[in-house]
Design a protein around this motif. Sequence first.
Motif, PDB file in Angstrom:
ATOM      1  N   ASP A 204      19.939   7.912 -17.208  1.00 35.30           N
ATOM      2  CA  ASP A 204      18.998   7.102 -15.991  1.00 35.30           C
ATOM      3  C   ASP A 204      19.051   5.696 -16.025  1.00 35.30           C
ATOM      4  OD1 ASP A 204      17.557   7.965 -13.247  1.00 35.30           O
ATOM      5  OD2 ASP A 204      18.993   6.607 -13.430  1.00 35.30           O
ATOM      6  N   VAL A 205      19.307   5.425 -15.100  1.00 31.51           N
ATOM      7  CA  VAL A 205      18.529   3.516 -15.167  1.00 31.51           C
ATOM      8  C   VAL A 205      18.286   3.398 -13.894  1.00 31.51           C
ATOM      9  CG1 VAL A 205      20.896   3.008 -13.523  1.00 31.51           C
ATOM     10  CG2 VAL A 205      19.681   1.121 -15.508  1.00 31.51           C
ATOM     11  N   GLU A 206      17.061   2.023 -14.044  1.00 35.01           N
ATOM     12  CA  GLU A 206      15.941   1.597 -13.323  1.00 35.01           C
ATOM     13  C   GLU A 206      16.050   0.836 -13.459  1.00 35.01           C
ATOM     14  OE1 GLU A 206      12.793   5.087 -15.081  1.00 35.01           O
ATOM     15  OE2 GLU A 206      12.046   2.551 -14.470  1.00 35.01           O
TER      16      GLU A 206
ATOM     17  N   ALA B 153      16.996   1.438 -19.330  1.00 40.43           N
ATOM     18  CA  ALA B 153      17.720   2.359 -18.446  1.00 40.43           C
ATOM     19  C   ALA B 153      17.483   3.531 -20.329  1.00 40.43           C
ATOM     20  CB  ALA B 153      18.566   1.793 -20.263  1.00 40.43           C
ATOM     21  N   THR B 154      17.717   5.110 -19.907  1.00 46.64           N
ATOM     22  CA  THR B 154      17.162   5.814 -20.495  1.00 46.64           C
ATOM     23  C   THR B 154      18.856   6.685 -20.835  1.00 46.64           C
ATOM     24  OG1 THR B 154      15.637   6.951 -19.441  1.00 46.64           O
ATOM     25  CG2 THR B 154      15.917   8.239 -20.372  1.00 46.64           C
ATOM     26  N   TYR B 155      18.245   6.643 -22.551  1.00 43.00           N
ATOM     27  CA  TYR B 155      19.600   7.252 -23.738  1.00 43.00           C
ATOM     28  C   TYR B 155      19.720   8.523 -23.941  1.00 43.00           C
ATOM     29  CZ  TYR B 155      21.758   2.334 -22.421  1.00 43.00           C
ATOM     30  OH  TYR B 155      22.224   1.437 -22.231  1.00 43.00           O
TER      31      TYR B 155
ATOM     32  N   PRO C 116      22.799   7.678 -13.177  1.00 45.73           N
ATOM     33  CA  PRO C 116      23.254   6.337 -12.608  1.00 45.73           C
ATOM     34  C   PRO C 116      24.821   6.487 -11.781  1.00 45.73           C
ATOM     35  CG  PRO C 116      23.507   7.219 -15.091  1.00 45.73           C
ATOM     36  CD  PRO C 116      23.087   8.160 -14.101  1.00 45.73           C
TER      37      PRO C 116
ATOM     38  N   LEU D 136      24.388   7.403 -21.362  1.00 46.16           N
ATOM     39  CA  LEU D 136      23.415   6.878 -20.701  1.00 46.16           C
ATOM     40  C   LEU D 136      22.916   8.383 -19.381  1.00 46.16           C
ATOM     41  CD1 LEU D 136      22.148   4.850 -19.671  1.00 46.16           C
ATOM     42  CD2 LEU D 136      24.090   4.204 -18.011  1.00 46.16           C
TER      43      LEU D 136
ATOM     44  N   ARG E  30      14.208   5.523 -24.356  1.00 44.33           N
ATOM     45  CA  ARG E  30      13.869   4.277 -22.852  1.00 44.33           C
ATOM     46  C   ARG E  30      14.201   2.725 -23.520  1.00 44.33           C
ATOM     47  NH1 ARG E  30      10.314   4.195 -19.529  1.00 44.33           N
ATOM     48  NH2 ARG E  30      11.017   4.597 -18.077  1.00 44.33           N
TER      49      ARG E  30
ATOM     50  N   VAL F 144      24.157  -1.966 -19.267  1.00 46.67           N
ATOM     51  CA  VAL F 144      23.649  -1.010 -19.216  1.00 46.67           C
ATOM     52  C   VAL F 144      25.169   0.450 -19.874  1.00 46.67           C
ATOM     53  CG1 VAL F 144      21.256  -1.076 -17.838  1.00 46.67           C
ATOM     54  CG2 VAL F 144      23.983   0.180 -17.070  1.00 46.67           C
TER      55      VAL F 144
ATOM     56  N   VAL G 175      15.481  -4.356 -16.058  1.00 45.26           N
ATOM     57  CA  VAL G 175      16.008  -2.940 -16.339  1.00 45.26           C
ATOM     58  C   VAL G 175      16.018  -1.569 -17.513  1.00 45.26           C
ATOM     59  CG1 VAL G 175      17.907  -1.900 -16.295  1.00 45.26           C
ATOM     60  CG2 VAL G 175      18.334  -3.950 -15.201  1.00 45.26           C
TER      61      VAL G 175
ATOM     62  N   TYR H 176      26.320  -5.510 -14.825  1.00 46.38           N
ATOM     63  CA  TYR H 176      25.288  -4.093 -14.418  1.00 46.38           C
ATOM     64  C   TYR H 176      25.755  -3.586 -15.705  1.00 46.38           C
ATOM     65  CZ  TYR H 176      22.774  -5.884  -9.893  1.00 46.38           C
ATOM     66  OH  TYR H 176      22.130  -6.741  -9.206  1.00 46.38           O
TER      67      TYR H 176
END
Length: 400
Positions: free
Chosen positions: A102-104, A7-9, A275, A100, A65, A85, A5, A81
Amino acid sequence: MTKDVVATYYFRPRSDTTPEAAALAIAEEETTGTWTEITTTTEYVRRLDGEVLSLEPSGNGYVTRLCYPAEIFEAGNVPQYLSVVAGNLFGLARLDAVRLLDVEFPETLVPFAGPKFGMEGIRRLIGTTDRPHVGTIIKPKVGLNPKDTAEVAYKAAIGGVDLIKDDETLTDQTFCPMDERLQAVMAKLDEAKSETGQEVLYAVNISARADDIVERAEHAIDLGANMVMIDVITCGFTALQALAEAPSVTVPVHVHRTMHGAITRNPEHGIAMRPIARIVRMLGGDQLHTGTVSGKMSHDVGELRGDNAALTDPYHGLKPTFPVASGGLHPGKVAAELKNLGTNIVLQAGGGIHGHPDGTEAGARAMRQAADAFMAGVSAEEYAKDHRELARALERWGNR
Ligand SMILES: O=C(O)[C@@](O)(COP(=O)(O)O)[C@H](O)[C@H](O)COP(=O)(O)O
Ligand SMILES: [Mg+2]
């Protein structure tokens, strides 16, 4: 595609904390760490450590990231989840702000079926291919009795809307019990269909406690509902999941995001809409409110385009979710919305239809005419020359 996973902050560290230390603090807090070294950890746990993949300045702060090993997630458990995140990190004092962005999720953590209908399925129900759908919210938000609610719905349907929905605050109150309202509205929509031949969806708001919501949806469907609506933030993401995964829920699910502003609005702190859009698509939302470029709610056009792309671009083989632009729209704003957001969108207006000087039916016609003008490549002003309802709307609210 990553197997873990990512996650972009965005964050702004406290003055006594370096950005490197701040990013690491998030990665540790959300995986195996805490505020001090511990004696209880072992070598084999290290593989579950969070990792800082990138860190760069952005505005008043930084964007980082972070990689969270897939193994720390319980596949299919979205509350878990989110605890990683979007968990404790928001309270860390070493951060003045953190958001937060976005999250992949890797394939292994998207064991969800997604929307049952999605954008294409809803287009098939209505019989459209590329034009924007026009929707309305029954106004006033609350207060009308079932009979008058159905009358307003009938006028909107005759006027050409594709969707009618309850407002986010209307559920099963004594002044307008859901059973009576639903049956009255569906009967009037049948009447409208016999006149226009046009299918219209009615999103009845079934928001309720999580262990009751599927039963309420089943009951609504038994009474003739052709769509249901959920307030996903107030009900919880897994209430949407329960609805979308229930074989007995055979109609599309319209997703309202009321309360989202408390989480999404601050550009420096909280959770961006992206997200949330991804999670709603994963959990089966067929339509989701994402915002407008010209309406009454605060908006960031760049973010909004990305949020809508998260709903409609290819994503783990899931059907696209239909984005909904709503909030302060009227016929004079339609061109700006479509120019910026494209025509794969549901344009929704409450005040912008029921506030039309000639009433609901004229308001609905004016919204459809504004959309038709755009599809024909004609300006609203030009089109209004031989479309009276649109002309009256532009007279009242202008064209922006
Ligand atoms: O109650 C309202 O405000 C609306 O019914 C719009 O009514 P109007 O058309 O009369 O403004 C919707 O709830 C908002 O669009 C929600 O915001 P968002 O779509 O941003 O989640
Ligand atoms: Mg509303």
